[in-house]
Motif scaffolding. Structure first.
Motif, PDB file in Angstrom:
ATOM      1  N   THR B 170      10.841-103.958 -44.012  1.00  0.00           N
ATOM      2  CA  THR B 170      10.756-103.833 -45.467  1.00  0.00           C
ATOM      3  C   THR B 170      11.064-102.401 -45.906  1.00  0.00           C
ATOM      4  O   THR B 170      11.015-101.467 -45.111  1.00  0.00           O
ATOM      5  CB  THR B 170       9.355-104.202 -45.977  1.00  0.00           C
ATOM      6  OG1 THR B 170       8.439-103.240 -45.477  1.00  0.00           O
ATOM      7  CG2 THR B 170       8.956-105.593 -45.519  1.00  0.00           C
ATOM      8  N   GLU B 172       9.143-100.711 -47.737  1.00  0.00           N
ATOM      9  CA  GLU B 172       7.891 -99.975 -47.622  1.00  0.00           C
ATOM     10  C   GLU B 172       7.713 -99.433 -46.199  1.00  0.00           C
ATOM     11  O   GLU B 172       7.259 -98.319 -45.992  1.00  0.00           O
ATOM     12  CB  GLU B 172       6.703-100.877 -48.002  1.00  0.00           C
ATOM     13  CG  GLU B 172       5.367-100.169 -48.081  1.00  0.00           C
ATOM     14  CD  GLU B 172       5.425 -98.918 -48.949  1.00  0.00           C
ATOM     15  OE1 GLU B 172       6.100 -98.937 -49.999  1.00  0.00           O
ATOM     16  OE2 GLU B 172       4.809 -97.904 -48.547  1.00  0.00           O
ATOM     17  N   ARG B 175       9.961 -96.520 -45.942  1.00  0.00           N
ATOM     18  CA  ARG B 175       9.435 -95.373 -46.702  1.00  0.00           C
ATOM     19  C   ARG B 175       8.286 -94.705 -45.954  1.00  0.00           C
ATOM     20  O   ARG B 175       8.249 -93.498 -45.806  1.00  0.00           O
ATOM     21  CB  ARG B 175       8.965 -95.832 -48.080  1.00  0.00           C
ATOM     22  CG  ARG B 175       8.535 -94.678 -48.978  1.00  0.00           C
ATOM     23  CD  ARG B 175       8.122 -95.139 -50.364  1.00  0.00           C
ATOM     24  NE  ARG B 175       9.235 -95.761 -51.078  1.00  0.00           N
ATOM     25  CZ  ARG B 175       9.354 -97.066 -51.356  1.00  0.00           C
ATOM     26  NH1 ARG B 175       8.409 -97.903 -50.985  1.00  0.00           N
ATOM     27  NH2 ARG B 175      10.390 -97.535 -52.011  1.00  0.00           N
ATOM     28  N   SER B 176       7.376 -95.502 -45.420  1.00  0.00           N
ATOM     29  CA  SER B 176       6.197 -94.918 -44.791  1.00  0.00           C
ATOM     30  C   SER B 176       6.510 -94.291 -43.436  1.00  0.00           C
ATOM     31  O   SER B 176       5.799 -93.412 -42.978  1.00  0.00           O
ATOM     32  CB  SER B 176       5.101 -95.979 -44.632  1.00  0.00           C
ATOM     33  OG  SER B 176       5.558 -97.025 -43.801  1.00  0.00           O
ATOM     34  N   SER B 187      12.924 -95.874 -54.350  1.00  0.00           N
ATOM     35  CA  SER B 187      13.446 -97.051 -53.648  1.00  0.00           C
ATOM     36  C   SER B 187      14.969 -97.024 -53.554  1.00  0.00           C
ATOM     37  O   SER B 187      15.554 -97.494 -52.594  1.00  0.00           O
ATOM     38  CB  SER B 187      12.983 -98.312 -54.354  1.00  0.00           C
ATOM     39  OG  SER B 187      13.470 -98.292 -55.685  1.00  0.00           O
TER      40      SER B 187
END
Lengths: 452, 223
Positions: B170, B172, B175-176, B187
């Protein structure tokens, strides 16, 4: 080298044997002397019996009885001529007319041992020998008595030797028992390991004479163990103090040398690290010298206020990097009687510690006062340390034993501060309340000082 | 990849962080145990470089707290404590590796890469997806026999997707794992880098390897 037990046994055994043998010899001498005396009395009585048994009849002499052990007898006229009996060369009448019979040892021509008794006596009225006194000599055998006496002497000697041997054995057994504590102590001392880790000699069962020896050895073990601990602490402190900056140096250089590295920035960082390493190495060496009692300080007039300002300025950049600013409060002359180098090192450590232990941006308060013959420096920084943890910072070598890093950048420096302050006849303390960490250094004020 | 460096000696912390960033890691830094524990609680780090002698909270305690709440991040302890008991204590507390100061930075990076391979159950440092080969040691990327030039960010994104090849990743996740706390990671930034990456590895009508699942994420693998 013979053992102590062997030496005492040898000396004691020799003494006991000597005493027993001397006793035996004395007893043998006594027995022989007494026997000889009794033989003499016996010989004299035998002679008397001979004299009373003589009967002069028909111009001759009749002998009614002779001793059973008699080897020979002879009667002599007063002019020395033989009257009756059989005479040998050694059986001459006594030269003088003694009141008591003379008794001597004699050996017969056949080689038999005997006793010769001779004496003068007056014969009865019907004596026809021509009148006057006559002498009688009697020899009887002493072989049986001599044999018995020799047997007795040998018995005495045998008993003496046996007694001496038994005494020696008994002495050895007693010594073995009595010297057991000594042997045990020797074994315990031999069993001590080179580093004496926790090993001590129990004095509970030792005799009073050996307790000081054991206590002395225990004391030496204490000091030895303390030395090992100090060495271990020093090594731990050295490792900790040096590994971080070395790791920082190496990593900085390697990253700078890699792709995208910034050599100029790395050089500045390395220079900063080296400066701090110098201070830490100086602290390490000083701590070791303090532990060994090898630090000597001189007395001089020291302007503590001035040195405090210099110490802060030397680390002001690092303080600014950590968001710390100085709040000054300097009162009084600030002239102490101390070693300038030692005070410089003390203040550098205190400020380094204040900057390192400030766990949030804020103010570092630097105060100096001169009151009641003391110059007091107080440095306070923001810190979340509590009082108990702060007090432990001054324990020398705290870092080596610590599992947390409360002592980081302080365990050694604070310990050094404490040692130096004592050496300067001053005082040093650290306290904290969960909000601030406060280090207080007090030095004796210079009695008289001069301004230049 | 996302890394956390918890080290109170600033020059060393800065050098480690810089070296990791040079390898394409998103790096967060902390100077004490409490802050380090806070970072670790809120972020799925791929690797944590942890000193033991930390202010406020000891490194071992930070590690114990992490393991107690089930944190699976790989932890490499970096410390001056070199005794066997210290190493055992560190590893027994849940560390994955132990490095004694001073150390060589290339060794640190090699150990970090080894831990990441372990994290994704890989033994070979070269990740292979169809004819795409990604050498994690040299950062060399090839499609067939053709070298592909990627920027640091593109490489990091590709390596992350390759380590999870065949799985849906994903935005996310990306990103993390690829952006630290200080980074701007809107995004569209991720979409832009996915676009760059696709252009480079799927050029010249080569078979597609990067699939987009709209509204969900991305899958790297043969279509």
């Amino acid at each position: 080298m013979r053992s102590l037990r062997w030496r005492i046994a040898l000396a004691g055994g020799a003494l006991a044997a000597l005493m027993v043998l001397a006793g035996g010899a004395g007893l043998a001498f006594y027995l022989q002397h007494t026997g000889e005396q009794r033989l003499r009395v016996l010989a004299a009585s035998q002679l008397q019996a001979l004299a009373h048994g003589l009967e002069f009849e028909h111009g001759g002499i009749e002998l009614h009885s002779l001793p059973e052990s008699g080897l020979g007898w002879a009667l002599y006229k007063h002019d020395g001529s033989l009257l009756a009996g059989s005479a040998w060369p050694g059986m001459a009448p006594p030269g003088s007319k003694l009141a008591a019979p003379a008794v001597t040892r004699i050996t017969t021509p056949e080689g038999q041992a005997g006793m010769l008794a001779s004496g003068w006596f007056q014969p009865d009225e019907d004596d026809r020998t021509g009148g006057g006194e006559i002498s009688a000599s009697l020899v009887f055998s002493t072989a049986d008595i001599d044999r018995e006496q020799t047997g007795l002497l040998l018995s005495c000697l045998a008993v003496s030797v046996l007694t001496a041997s038994l005494a020696a054995l008994l002495l050895a057994a007693v010594l073995r028992h009595m010297l057991r504590p000594h042997t045990d102590l020797a074994e315990k001392i031999a069993a001590l390991e080179p580093q004496c880790r926790g090993q001590r000699i129990s004095t509970a069962t030792l005799p009073a004479e050996l307790v000081p020896v054991a206590e002395r050895i225990n004391g030496l073990c204490d000091r030895l163990e303390q030395s090992y601990q100090l060495a271990a602490t020093f090594h731990a402190a050295a490792a900790h103090e040096l590994r971080n900056p070395l790791a920082g140096l190496r990593a900085t250089i390697e990253v700078a040398a890699g792709p995208g590295g910034d050599p100029a920035s790395a050089l500045a960082t390395c220079h900063q690290i080296v400066r701090r390493m110098e201070a830490r190495v100086a602290n390490l060496l000083l701590a070791a010298r303090l532990d060994a009692g090898q630090v000597e300080v001189r007395r001089d007039e020291v302007d503590v206020n001035d040195l405090l300002v210099q110490a802060w300025e030397a680390q002001a950049t690092r303080a600014a990097d950590r968001g710390l600013e100085a709040l000054w409060d300097l009162q009084g002359s600030g002239i102490a009687s101390a070693d300038p180098e030692a005070v410089r090192m003390l203040l550098a450590n205190l400020i380094d510690n204040a900057i390192s232990h400030a766990d949030r941006p804020g103010a570092v308060r630097l105060q100096a006062t001169t009151t009641d013959s003391w110059v007091t420096v107080e440095i306070t920084n923001p810190s979340s340390l509590d009082g108990e943890r702060a007090a432990r910072l001054v324990e020398r070598g705290r870092r080596g034993a610590s599992t947390s890093s409360d002592a980081r950048h302080a365990g050694l420096g604070m310990g050094v501060c404490c040692g130096l302050a004592e050496l300067l006849k001053g005082r040093f303390s650290v306290s904290a309340d969960g909000r601030e960490l406060r280090a207080v250094l007090t030095l004796p004020e210079a009695a008289e000082f001069t301004y230049w | 990849m996302r890394a956390l460096v918890v080290e109170d000696y600033h020059p060393l912390r800065a050098a480690i962080a810089q070296a990791l960033r040079g390898e394409g890691f998103a790096v967060d830094e902390s100077g004490d145990g409490e802050e380090g524990a806070w970072f670790a609680r809120g972020t799925p780090f791929d690797i944590i470089i942890l000193d033991l002698g930390l202010p406020k909270l000891d490194g071992l305690e930070v590690l114990r707290q992490m393991r107690a709440r089930g944190d699976q991040a790989h932890v490499l302890i970096v410390t001056a404590r070199d005794r066997v008991e210290d190493r055992c204590a560190g590893l027994d507390a849940g560390a994955d590796d132990y490095l004694v100061k001073p150390f060589a930075v290339p060794e640190l990076l090699s150990r970090v890469r080894a831990l990441l391979r372990r994290a994704y159950a890989r033994k070979d440092p070269v990740l292979r997806i169809a004819d795409l080969a990604i050498d994690t040691a040299t950062h060399r990327v090839q499609r067939g026999s053709q070298d592909i030039e990627l920027s640091q960010r593109e490489y990091t994104l590709l390596e992350f997707l390759a380590l999870r090849a065949g799985e849906l990743v994903t935005r996310e996740d990306i990103r993390s794992h690829l952006y630290d706390f200080r980074s701007e990671s809107g995004s569209n930034v991720i979409d832009v880098y996915i676009g760059y990456l696709r252009k480079k590895i799927e050029r010249d009508d080569l078979p597609r390897l990067l699939t987009t699942r709209r509204g969900h994420g991305y899958i790297l693998g043969p279509a």
